[in-house]
Design an enzyme around this catalytic site. Structure first.
Site, PDB file in Angstrom:
ATOM      1  N   SER A 290      62.835  12.631  -3.051  1.00 39.81           N
ATOM      2  CA  SER A 290      63.528  13.026  -4.281  1.00 39.81           C
ATOM      3  C   SER A 290      63.297  11.976  -5.373  1.00 39.81           C
ATOM      4  O   SER A 290      62.156  11.753  -5.786  1.00 39.81           O
ATOM      5  CB  SER A 290      65.004  13.265  -3.979  1.00 39.81           C
TER       6      SER A 290
ATOM      7  N   ASP B 163      63.985  24.555  -0.745  1.00 38.45           N
ATOM      8  CA  ASP B 163      64.397  23.482  -1.648  1.00 38.45           C
ATOM      9  C   ASP B 163      64.432  23.965  -3.096  1.00 38.45           C
ATOM     10  O   ASP B 163      63.405  24.312  -3.675  1.00 38.45           O
ATOM     11  CB  ASP B 163      63.434  22.297  -1.522  1.00 38.45           C
TER      12      ASP B 163
ATOM     13  N   HIS C  70      66.135  20.510   0.880  1.00 39.31           N
ATOM     14  CA  HIS C  70      65.739  19.292   0.173  1.00 39.31           C
ATOM     15  C   HIS C  70      65.562  18.077   1.083  1.00 39.31           C
ATOM     16  O   HIS C  70      65.069  17.045   0.633  1.00 39.31           O
ATOM     17  CB  HIS C  70      66.793  18.982  -0.896  1.00 39.31           C
TER      18      HIS C  70
END
Length: 355
Positions: free
Chosen positions: A145, A296, A326
């Protein structure tokens, strides 16, 4: 009545005696069997401040794999061991609570240092430290991320230090990321006729958000409900429980995690609205492996696939995690570990011999 008061006082005293060690015992990580293993939590001076890393591996002759956590502020030393045991057999696995996050949070960290450039240089300093400490020329880098955003900048600037980059939930385009995520939640709420969600989404409006921290949290609350963040794990629960029960975090560290989360949100959320990696980093000199969760919508995989198709790299691959959103490295840890080992076998150590 007096007896009840006495029992209450006794229970309160017992609770305090229980909590004191939880709050003040030093952090540690359980040992790994073997004379050549490593298992430690360490304070390192990075970027002029004390920051913390956890190092775990069955054999210090294995290559180093450094994880860049997400957020910013979503530190993972407290619970990472739960999902990384298989990796410890093939790598020296390093988790880093970044500047202002988790164990590395301090009230003395200047807010003006919470910026992309400082984090890139912090990462470079840590990589240099690990190369020197373990006698390496290069390491493997994994970024999740926000960590994937940071990781791309690091490999773009310092490719000679990285054997390969494992991108997890890659950030591609700051504004487009939020727009795709918002539209997904809106469609799901309309499909369910979820009036509360629809009111919230109407209130915050489409990205870019006016109140970045508040509005992003509202949108992410509904995104989580609709399975666009986690499907097989609950990392917030992991953090809460590990702050109480795991040896890696004390109760004080758990408090620092909470304070650091607010600090990093206030100083850094929305910083990447100008990010467009198709425009800014169209080519890298390091092999890149994109781990994309099929569900995601936190960093939407459709954007990751688009960037993958555009990116010029010496080697590249996109790997779909069909059961994940995610957090594919935690939702499907066995598959992720197998991928990491395959990457290691493909690219070798990429390192010099240990001292």
């Amino acid at each position: 009545m007096k007896r009840k008061v006495k029992l209450l006082r006794t229970a309160s005293a017992a609770l305090i005696l229980f909590l004191l060690p939880v709050l003040f015992l030093p952090s540690r990580t359980p040992p790994i069997k073997g004379s050549n293993s490593a298992a430690l939590i360490q304070k390192v001076k990075i970027g002029g401040i004390d920051q913390y890393i956890m190092v775990r591996g069955r054999d210090v002759n294995n290559p180093v794999l450094l994880f860049l956590h997400g957020g910013p502020g979503y530190a993972q030393i407290s619970y990472a061991r739960k999902y990384q045991r298989e990796l410890e057999d093939s790598f020296i696995v390093v988790n880093w609570d970044q500047r202002g996050s988790g164990m590395s949070y301090s009230v003395n960290t200047p807010g003006e240092t919470m910026n992309r450039e400082q984090f890139i240089e912090d990462g470079r300093e840590l990589i240099d430290y690990l190369c020197d400490r373990y006698g390496r020329e290069k390491i493997y880098l994994a970024g999740h991320s926000w960590g994937s955003e940071l990781g791309l900048h690091i490999i773009d600037r310092y490719p000679e230090k990285i054997a390969a980059f494992i991108s997890i939930g890659q950030v591609v385009n700051g504004i487009e990321n939020e727009m795709v995520s918002y539209d997904f939640v809106l469609k799901m709420a309309q499909k369910e006729n979820n009036e509360k969600a629809l009111r919230d989404l109407e209130k915050i409006g489409q990205p870019p958000y006016k109140n970045i921290v508040r509005d992003t949290r509202i949108q992410r609350k509904w995104l989580a409900k609709y399975g666009g963040v986690e499907r097989k794990v609950n990392t917030l629960k992991d953090i809460i429980l590990s702050s109480i029960f795991s040896p890696e975090y004390t109760g004080i560290d758990g408090m620092k995690f909470a304070l650091g989360s607010k600090f990093t949100a206030d100083t850094m959320w929305g910083h990447n609205y100008d990010t467009d990696f198709i425009r800014d980093i169209p080519e890298v000199k390091v092999p890149v492996y994109f781990c994309a969760g099929r569900y995601d919508y936190n960093t939407p995989s459709v954007l990751i696939e688009n960037y993958y198709n555009h990116l010029i790299a010496p080697e590249k691959e996109i790997i779909w995690f069909e059961e994940s959103a995610h957090f594919p490295h935690f939702e499907e840890p066995g598959k992720f570990a197998q991928l990491a080992v395959r990457i290691k076998e493909r690219h070798g150590d990429g390192t010099g011999p240990p001292e």
